[in-house]
Design an enzyme around this catalytic site. Sequence first.
Site, PDB file in Angstrom:
ATOM      1  N   GLU A  43       0.194  -9.778   6.941  1.00  7.70           N
ATOM      2  CA  GLU A  43       0.306  -8.405   7.435  1.00  7.70           C
ATOM      3  C   GLU A  43      -0.799  -8.197   8.462  1.00  7.70           C
ATOM      4  O   GLU A  43      -1.946  -7.931   8.123  1.00  7.70           O
ATOM      5  CB  GLU A  43       0.176  -7.411   6.286  1.00  7.70           C
ATOM      6  N   LYS A 132       4.846   0.318  -0.680  1.00  5.33           N
ATOM      7  CA  LYS A 132       3.475  -0.158  -0.866  1.00  5.33           C
ATOM      8  C   LYS A 132       2.708   0.864  -1.709  1.00  5.33           C
ATOM      9  O   LYS A 132       2.504   2.005  -1.283  1.00  5.33           O
ATOM     10  CB  LYS A 132       2.816  -0.324   0.510  1.00  5.33           C
TER      11      LYS A 132
END
Length: 220
Positions: A43, A132
Amino acid sequence: MKREKLLKKLTEVGVVSVVRAETAEKAVKIADAVIAGGVRGIELTYTVPHADTVIGKLVEKHGVDALIGAGTVLDAASARLAIIAGAQFIVSPTFDTDVAKMCNLYQIPYVPGIFTPTEAQTALQYGSEVVKLFPGALATPMAISEFKGPFPYLNVMPSGGVNTDNLKDWIKAGAVVVGAGGGLVGPAKNDDYDAVTANAEAYMHAYTEATNNDKNAITV
């Protein structure tokens, strides 16, 4: 089908490394070190200078063996730049309607940050198959089971506070993938990339032990 394949790959990598750096060059070195240690989810945050260019380089270099995504994406314009550069998933610290629509348009998984049931419901309404849980250090693994009461089909990626000691607790609680930041890439502050690779190996060992061939499956 494109998004389904990317979602499957996202959950299969098991661990996603959050890569932040003050220069583009350092970000590439960190990502290289992480992937060398067996962590195949990256990420790359938009706090990295020229993040879209870095994403493009990482996709070109590791796109076959790793899953490269963009993080800290706060607006649709940044999401589009990342997707055009080759980002295979988009992560935000919060939920943003325009980012969700942009990702839906390009059939790219959008993983928005959530912390409340209202935020979880909103993310689901706009098509986010994985959310998330952030910051994970404040939520603790118990939060996943609490969310799954009203939302049994919610797929959760905790991020923040996930380490090799508690990774098993997160998986046991129902996490389909985990995000790891400072605990994994911290040594890069001192340019110790060998230590980053060693940390990545430790995370993957902890993940393998936690799953024990019994991985939580993504639900749609």
